[in-house]
Design a protein around this motif. Structure first.
Motif, short mmCIF file in Angstrom:
data_model
loop_
_atom_site.label_atom_id
_atom_site.label_comp_id
_atom_site.label_asym_id
_atom_site.label_seq_id
_atom_site.Cartn_x
_atom_site.Cartn_y
_atom_site.Cartn_z
N THR A 147 -5.39 -1.69 4.22
CA THR A 147 -5.50 -0.24 4.42
C THR A 147 -6.82 0.33 3.92
N ASN A 148 -7.58 0.89 4.84
CA ASN A 148 -8.76 1.69 4.55
C ASN A 148 -8.98 2.62 5.75
N THR A 175 1.76 -0.07 2.23
CA THR A 175 0.66 0.61 1.53
C THR A 175 0.45 2.03 2.05
N GLY A 176 1.06 2.37 3.17
CA GLY A 176 0.94 3.74 3.70
C GLY A 176 -0.08 3.89 4.82
N GLY A 177 -0.81 2.82 5.13
CA GLY A 177 -1.85 2.91 6.15
C GLY A 177 -1.30 3.09 7.56
N THR A 178 -0.28 2.33 7.90
CA THR A 178 0.26 2.39 9.26
C THR A 178 0.84 3.75 9.56
N ASP A 201 8.53 7.02 -5.38
CA ASP A 201 8.06 8.04 -4.46
C ASP A 201 6.54 8.18 -4.49
N PHE A 202 5.86 7.20 -5.13
CA PHE A 202 4.42 7.30 -5.35
C PHE A 202 3.59 7.24 -4.07
N LEU A 203 4.17 6.73 -2.98
CA LEU A 203 3.41 6.56 -1.74
C LEU A 203 3.00 7.88 -1.10
N LYS A 204 3.69 8.95 -1.46
CA LYS A 204 3.35 10.25 -0.88
C LYS A 204 1.88 10.59 -1.09
N GLU A 205 1.40 10.33 -2.29
CA GLU A 205 0.01 10.64 -2.62
C GLU A 205 -0.96 9.79 -1.81
N ASP A 206 -0.64 8.48 -1.67
CA ASP A 206 -1.51 7.59 -0.90
C ASP A 206 -1.57 8.00 0.57
N ILE A 207 -0.42 8.34 1.13
CA ILE A 207 -0.37 8.75 2.53
C ILE A 207 -1.14 10.05 2.74
N SER A 208 -1.00 10.96 1.79
CA SER A 208 -1.66 12.27 1.91
C SER A 208 -3.19 12.15 1.93
N SER A 214 1.32 17.41 8.51
CA SER A 214 2.41 17.48 7.52
C SER A 214 3.78 17.22 8.13
N ASN A 215 3.82 16.68 9.35
CA ASN A 215 5.09 16.48 10.07
C ASN A 215 5.71 15.13 9.72
N TRP A 216 5.76 14.80 8.41
CA TRP A 216 6.29 13.49 8.02
C TRP A 216 7.13 13.60 6.76
#
Length: 303
Positions: A147-148, A175-178, A201-208, A214-216
């Motif tokens: 993920t980058n 990792t939140g990339g997809t 729930d830490f992935l929220k920050e990575d995805i953001s 915001s439709n997720w």
């Protein structure tokens, strides 16, 4: 790229009529035999960039059963790159032949460096990367899981114009990339649901960091205890799903996502008339490794 991927198709899953919803699976797992699903998407523009910049060696990171490690090794062999895998776990250095993922990567020509878990946690530090450059010379770095920003660009190509008819798009999350790429290419009237394979729930920050809309939402109840954790209920579901629909699922990502989708359908989470698209992100190479673990625990195997 030297190898041309197969086009993924949306396969209908025939649900009981009383469910009131339609479910399709986007078969990204059929893109390529070894570089399948989101791994192809994440690597596509990274490999083009490495080639453009004149690199002939790729270096990346992963665990013993990493889909990413297997995909990078295979892509490197196809495209003529040397590949280096920094593997979490010093104890694995003499167990390559007993590990399906590492054995495959080695057969593809990947060179390994096994490091302790403590060292691995600091894998992005300047001092560690400096030591790697002293040992291996010049290389193009691909992060763990791939993920980058270039990976996000590739994942934005998962959804097509034909997918705009779906009300919900579901995706397993590592990792939140997809899911970030899917969010970016979705219509704002679509709801993107992520099913994390990890606890927390830490992935929220990575995805953001990557998502532009915001439709997720993350559905965090179907991790089965954490990354690579599995039980009899999930194994039974995966095997039944393959038998009923001829779609194999992996135990770490897509199996948990699909289990969650079916459970939510049963609980009437989706309004009647909804059209749901589940993204099959591949990862099937990990089944052999998981089965070796299940066998040791005297648990049922994944078919």
């Amino acid at each position: 790229m030297i190898f041309k991927p197969e086009h993924s198709v949306n396969q209908h899953v025939n649900l009981p009529n009383e469910s009131g919803v339609e479910l399709y699976v986007k078969r990204e797992d059929k893109i390529h035999r070894f570089v399948s699903g989101n791994k192809y998407r994440k690597l596509k523009y990274n490999l083009l960039e490495a080639e453009k910049l004149g690199f002939n060696t790729l270096l990346t990171f992963g665990g013993a059963y990493s889909n990413h490690i297997a995909a990078v090794a295979s892509a490197g062999r196809n495209l003529g790159f040397n590949t280096i895998g920094i593997i979490r776990g010093e104890e694995l250095f003499d167990k390559i032949e007993n590990n399906a993922t590492l054995r495959f990567a080695k057969q593809c020509g990947m060179q390994f460096k096994f490091v302790s878990r403590e060292t691995y946690r600091n894998k992005t530090s300047e001092s560690f990367l400096k030591r790697l450059k002293e040992k291996f010379g010049v290389f193009y770095t691909i992060p763990e899981g791939g993920t980058n920003a270039l990976a996000i660009k590739g994942c934005e190509e998962i959804l097509t114009d034909k997918d705009k008819t779906f009300d919900y798009v579901c995706c397993a999350v590592g990792t939140g990339g997809t899911i970030s790429g899917i969010i970016n290419s979705s219509d704002t009237n679509q709801q993107i649901l992520g099913f994390p394979a990890l606890k927390g729930d830490f992935l929220k920050e990575d995805i953001s960091k990557f998502a532009t809309k915001s439709n997720w939402k993350l559905i965090t109840e179907y991790h089965f205890g954490g990354y690579a954790k599995i039980n009899n209920e999930l194994i039974s579901f995966i095997n039944s799903f393959k038998k009923d629909y001829e779609i194999p699922l992996d135990p770490v990502y897509t199996g948990k996502m699909m289990f969650g989708i079916f459970d939510l359908i049963e609980k009437n989470y989706f309004p009647k008339g909804s059209k749901i698209l589940a993204i099959h992100t591949g990862g099937l190479q990990g089944i052999e490794g998981m089965n070796s673990i299940l066998k040791k625990k005297n648990l049922p195997l994944i078919a």
